[in-house]
Design a protein around this motif. Structure first.
Motif, short mmCIF file in Angstrom:
data_model
loop_
_atom_site.label_atom_id
_atom_site.label_comp_id
_atom_site.label_asym_id
_atom_site.label_seq_id
_atom_site.Cartn_x
_atom_site.Cartn_y
_atom_site.Cartn_z
N PRO A 1 24.29 -44.93 -36.49
CA PRO A 1 25.65 -44.66 -36.01
C PRO A 1 26.70 -44.98 -37.07
N LYS A 2 27.69 -44.10 -37.20
CA LYS A 2 28.79 -44.24 -38.15
C LYS A 2 28.33 -44.20 -39.61
N SER A 3 27.14 -43.66 -39.84
CA SER A 3 26.62 -43.50 -41.20
C SER A 3 27.23 -42.26 -41.84
N PRO A 4 27.12 -42.09 -43.17
CA PRO A 4 27.60 -40.88 -43.83
C PRO A 4 26.95 -39.61 -43.26
N TYR A 5 25.68 -39.71 -42.86
CA TYR A 5 25.00 -38.53 -42.30
C TYR A 5 25.67 -38.10 -41.00
N GLU A 6 25.95 -39.05 -40.14
CA GLU A 6 26.61 -38.72 -38.87
C GLU A 6 28.01 -38.16 -39.12
N GLY A 7 28.70 -38.72 -40.10
CA GLY A 7 30.03 -38.21 -40.43
C GLY A 7 29.99 -36.78 -40.93
N ASN A 8 29.00 -36.46 -41.76
CA ASN A 8 28.86 -35.10 -42.27
C ASN A 8 28.48 -34.12 -41.15
N LEU A 9 27.63 -34.58 -40.24
CA LEU A 9 27.24 -33.73 -39.10
C LEU A 9 28.45 -33.44 -38.21
N SER B 1 22.73 -37.80 -47.99
CA SER B 1 23.34 -37.64 -46.66
C SER B 1 23.80 -36.22 -46.37
N THR B 2 23.28 -35.26 -47.13
CA THR B 2 23.64 -33.86 -46.90
C THR B 2 23.08 -33.38 -45.57
N VAL B 3 23.90 -32.65 -44.85
CA VAL B 3 23.47 -32.07 -43.56
C VAL B 3 23.54 -30.55 -43.65
N TYR B 4 22.47 -29.90 -43.25
CA TYR B 4 22.42 -28.43 -43.16
C TYR B 4 22.37 -28.06 -41.68
N ILE B 5 23.14 -27.04 -41.33
CA ILE B 5 23.21 -26.67 -39.91
C ILE B 5 23.26 -25.15 -39.76
N LEU B 6 22.63 -24.66 -38.71
CA LEU B 6 22.63 -23.22 -38.43
C LEU B 6 22.84 -23.01 -36.94
N GLU C 1 23.50 -30.89 -26.22
CA GLU C 1 22.12 -30.96 -25.73
C GLU C 1 21.17 -31.47 -26.82
N LEU C 2 21.37 -31.04 -28.06
CA LEU C 2 20.51 -31.50 -29.15
C LEU C 2 20.66 -33.00 -29.36
N ARG C 3 21.89 -33.48 -29.28
CA ARG C 3 22.12 -34.92 -29.43
C ARG C 3 21.52 -35.71 -28.28
N ARG C 4 21.54 -35.13 -27.10
CA ARG C 4 20.97 -35.82 -25.94
C ARG C 4 19.45 -35.87 -26.01
N ARG C 5 18.84 -34.79 -26.44
CA ARG C 5 17.38 -34.71 -26.47
C ARG C 5 16.77 -35.28 -27.75
N CYS C 6 17.52 -35.25 -28.84
CA CYS C 6 17.03 -35.78 -30.12
C CYS C 6 18.04 -36.78 -30.67
N PRO C 7 18.28 -37.89 -29.98
CA PRO C 7 19.33 -38.82 -30.37
C PRO C 7 19.11 -39.42 -31.76
N MET C 8 20.09 -39.21 -32.64
CA MET C 8 20.10 -39.77 -33.99
C MET C 8 19.03 -39.17 -34.92
N ASN C 9 18.33 -38.12 -34.48
CA ASN C 9 17.36 -37.47 -35.38
C ASN C 9 18.10 -36.69 -36.46
N LYS C 10 17.64 -36.83 -37.69
CA LYS C 10 18.27 -36.08 -38.78
C LYS C 10 17.92 -34.60 -38.73
N ALA C 11 16.81 -34.28 -38.09
CA ALA C 11 16.39 -32.88 -37.99
C ALA C 11 15.96 -32.55 -36.58
N GLY C 12 16.33 -31.38 -36.13
CA GLY C 12 15.94 -30.94 -34.80
C GLY C 12 16.42 -29.53 -34.54
N ILE C 13 15.88 -28.92 -33.51
CA ILE C 13 16.27 -27.56 -33.14
C ILE C 13 16.26 -27.45 -31.62
N VAL C 14 17.23 -26.71 -31.08
CA VAL C 14 17.30 -26.49 -29.64
C VAL C 14 17.57 -25.01 -29.40
#
Length: 258
Positions: free
Chosen positions: A52-60, A86-91, A113-126
């Protein structure tokens, strides 16, 4: 009370029942076409979780907020933000009949929904009925994602599976050719229908628009080849991956108005 009066009342009641059934069916078809139902998700554990509050979360958070406006116009966004590690790629890819303001609302639903089902995961798909959302700490632009894949199909079977399968494949082959032809507006999406005697077959194919049209064709050809495995003789079915998908039904399932 005369028998004529009773007959008229019975006729009136029957008419009201028929009308009520028709309204019920119309509402159900309309509701089915307008919903964006959750389909599936996959959380990747290899890339681990962010704090939480990490650079990755900020970029996301920055990407989600920044890409919102683009979804209204294109129905598709592929973006990245931040520096390693801490680079984040999103599609985000909306279904071809659901661009415009609808796509913007789908982004909100999908990220939540992705945050709810994959909390704090750096990678995921919904996946939802009308969109997919994917995040990752590594680039995946122009690459076919067939590791994230699933099937859905009807429990009902047609009377002549062999003929039905052949015609379904023929429809998808035609739609793939149209979706992947060179043009100024390459949406990598196509819909169509085919007469099957007294009924119709409705279908659609789509790729995420980070793919080249030749790569999209490769992706679609591969999943269409899985038709016998996933949906043999079923009245409806789909194969959905992280890069392309197809769906067919014996009823209309796409929105007619954007």
């Amino acid at each position: 009370m005369s028998s004529s009066s009773i007959s008229k009342r019975i006729f009136l009641v029957l008419n009201l029942v028929v009308v009520a059934i028709q309204v019920f069916l119309i509402r159900n078809v309309s509701s089915m076409n307008n919903t964006n139902a959750y389909l599936n998700h996959k959380c990747s554990e290899i890339e681990r979780k962010y704090k939480p509050k990490s650079p990755y979360e900020g970029n996301l958070n920055f990407l989600i907020k920044d890409m919102y406006k683009d979804t209204f116009v294109r129905g598709f966004v592929y973006a990245y933000h931040g520096d390693d590690p801490s680079t984040v790629y999103i599609l985000l890819q909306c279904r071809g009949d659901s661009y415009g303001s609808k796509c913007g609302s789908f982004l909100t639903t999908a990220t939540s929904e992705l945050r709810r089902r994959c909390p704090m995961n750096k990678a995921g798909i919904v996946w939802f009925d009308k969109c997919l959302l994917k995040i990752s700490p590594t680039a995946f632009f122009e690459k076919i994602d067939d590791k994230n894949k699933f099937y859905m199909y009807s429990t009902k079977k047609v009377n002549d599976p062999v003929s039905f399968n052949a015609k379904t494949k023929a429809l998808f082959t035609e739609l793939t050719t149209k979706a992947t032809r060179r043009s100024d507006k390459l949406l990598l999406y196509e819909k169509g229908e085919m007469n099957l005697g007294k009924m119709k077959l409705y279908g659609m194919v789509q790729c995420t628009r980070d793919l080249w049209f030749t790569v999209c064709k490769t992706c679609l050809d591969k999943i269409i080849g899985e038709l016998p495995k996933c949906c043999n003789g079923k009245e409806g079915g789909r194969v959905v991956s992280g890069s392309c998908n197809f769906r067919y039904e014996i009823y209309p399932f796409l929105d007619t108005v954007r």
